[in-house]
Design a protein around this motif. Structure first.
Motif, PDB file in Angstrom:
ATOM      1  N   ALA A   1       0.827  -1.205   0.000  1.00 30.53           N
ATOM      2  CA  ALA A   1       0.000   0.000   0.000  1.00 30.53           C
ATOM      3  C   ALA A   1       0.861   1.254   0.000  1.00 30.53           C
ATOM      4  O   ALA A   1       0.556   2.227  -0.694  1.00 30.53           O
ATOM      5  N   THR A   2       1.949   1.224   0.745  1.00 31.09           N
ATOM      6  CA  THR A   2       2.854   2.371   0.787  1.00 31.09           C
ATOM      7  C   THR A   2       3.494   2.600  -0.573  1.00 31.09           C
ATOM      8  O   THR A   2       3.549   3.735  -1.066  1.00 31.09           O
ATOM      9  N   ILE A   3       3.973   1.530  -1.195  1.00 34.39           N
ATOM     10  CA  ILE A   3       4.608   1.666  -2.509  1.00 34.39           C
ATOM     11  C   ILE A   3       3.599   2.127  -3.549  1.00 34.39           C
ATOM     12  O   ILE A   3       3.893   2.982  -4.386  1.00 34.39           O
TER      13      ILE A   3
ATOM     14  N   LEU B   1      21.195  -0.434 -18.810  1.00 34.74           N
ATOM     15  CA  LEU B   1      20.374  -1.630 -18.628  1.00 34.74           C
ATOM     16  C   LEU B   1      19.807  -1.723 -17.212  1.00 34.74           C
ATOM     17  O   LEU B   1      18.669  -2.157 -17.019  1.00 34.74           O
ATOM     18  N   LEU B   2      20.587  -1.322 -16.224  1.00 37.36           N
ATOM     19  CA  LEU B   2      20.104  -1.387 -14.836  1.00 37.36           C
ATOM     20  C   LEU B   2      19.000  -0.371 -14.558  1.00 37.36           C
ATOM     21  O   LEU B   2      18.072  -0.661 -13.802  1.00 37.36           O
ATOM     22  N   VAL B   3      19.079   0.804 -15.173  1.00 34.96           N
ATOM     23  CA  VAL B   3      17.985   1.778 -15.036  1.00 34.96           C
ATOM     24  C   VAL B   3      16.723   1.209 -15.679  1.00 34.96           C
ATOM     25  O   VAL B   3      15.622   1.282 -15.105  1.00 34.96           O
ATOM     26  N   LEU B   4      16.866   0.643 -16.860  1.00 37.96           N
ATOM     27  CA  LEU B   4      15.724   0.017 -17.523  1.00 37.96           C
ATOM     28  C   LEU B   4      15.173  -1.137 -16.697  1.00 37.96           C
ATOM     29  O   LEU B   4      13.952  -1.289 -16.559  1.00 37.96           O
ATOM     30  N   LEU B   5      16.041  -1.923 -16.103  1.00 36.21           N
ATOM     31  CA  LEU B   5      15.632  -3.028 -15.237  1.00 36.21           C
ATOM     32  C   LEU B   5      14.865  -2.516 -14.016  1.00 36.21           C
ATOM     33  O   LEU B   5      13.847  -3.089 -13.633  1.00 36.21           O
TER      34      LEU B   5
ATOM     35  N   TRP C   1       9.796  -2.050 -11.182  1.00 36.92           N
ATOM     36  CA  TRP C   1       8.797  -1.210 -10.520  1.00 36.92           C
ATOM     37  C   TRP C   1       7.411  -1.443 -11.125  1.00 36.92           C
ATOM     38  O   TRP C   1       6.436  -1.669 -10.397  1.00 36.92           O
ATOM     39  N   PHE C   2       7.327  -1.396 -12.443  1.00 37.56           N
ATOM     40  CA  PHE C   2       6.040  -1.640 -13.099  1.00 37.56           C
ATOM     41  C   PHE C   2       5.549  -3.066 -12.863  1.00 37.56           C
ATOM     42  O   PHE C   2       4.348  -3.296 -12.672  1.00 37.56           O
ATOM     43  N   ALA C   3       6.448  -4.027 -12.884  1.00 41.34           N
ATOM     44  CA  ALA C   3       6.052  -5.418 -12.633  1.00 41.34           C
ATOM     45  C   ALA C   3       5.504  -5.569 -11.228  1.00 41.34           C
ATOM     46  O   ALA C   3       4.504  -6.254 -11.012  1.00 41.34           O
TER      47      ALA C   3
ATOM     48  N   LEU D   1       6.704 -13.837 -18.242  1.00 38.52           N
ATOM     49  CA  LEU D   1       7.300 -12.976 -19.261  1.00 38.52           C
ATOM     50  C   LEU D   1       8.077 -11.828 -18.617  1.00 38.52           C
ATOM     51  O   LEU D   1       9.197 -11.516 -19.030  1.00 38.52           O
ATOM     52  N   ARG D   2       7.518 -11.217 -17.602  1.00 39.72           N
ATOM     53  CA  ARG D   2       8.206 -10.116 -16.923  1.00 39.72           C
ATOM     54  C   ARG D   2       9.462 -10.591 -16.205  1.00 39.72           C
ATOM     55  O   ARG D   2      10.501  -9.939 -16.268  1.00 39.72           O
TER      56      ARG D   2
END
Length: 101
Positions: free
Chosen positions: A12-14, A56-60, A65-67, A81-82
């Motif tokens: 909930a916090t995130i 790549l790490l920023v993209l990861l 986060w979205f996952a 897939l994620r």
């Protein structure tokens, strides 16, 4: 399916802290986010050493986060897939860091 209203604790916090950045990203034209992802991918694949790994790490991190935010509503194939995409990005980043790519 879970919604944000029945979340508790750390989730909930995130979710609450993520609301403003997600709304900001949603309001951007679609091409801006696509160009940013493509740019990070190009830097990650074309760059060497720390530069490539950083892209790549920023993209990861953004993908993770979205996952995390979408995890409760994903089915098994969406989750797989994620996870596979994140493992692949992490492997390429490690390859840059250790001189394999």
């Amino acid at each position: 399916m879970r919604t944000g209203s029945d979340s508790s604790g750390i989730r909930a916090t995130i979710e609450r802290l993520s609301a403003t950045p997600v709304v900001f990203l949603h309001r951007l034209p679609r091409w801006v986010l696509l160009a940013a992802v493509f740019g990070l991918l190009v830097v990650g694949m074309a760059g060497t050493g720390w530069v490539g790994a950083a892209g790549l790490l920023v993209l990861l991190a953004v993908m993770a986060w979205f996952a995390y935010l979408n995890w409760p509503v994903l089915d098994g194939s969406g989750r797989a897939l994620r996870v596979a995409a994140m493992v692949l990005l992490a492997a390429f980043a490690a390859g840059h860091l250790f001189g394999r790519f």
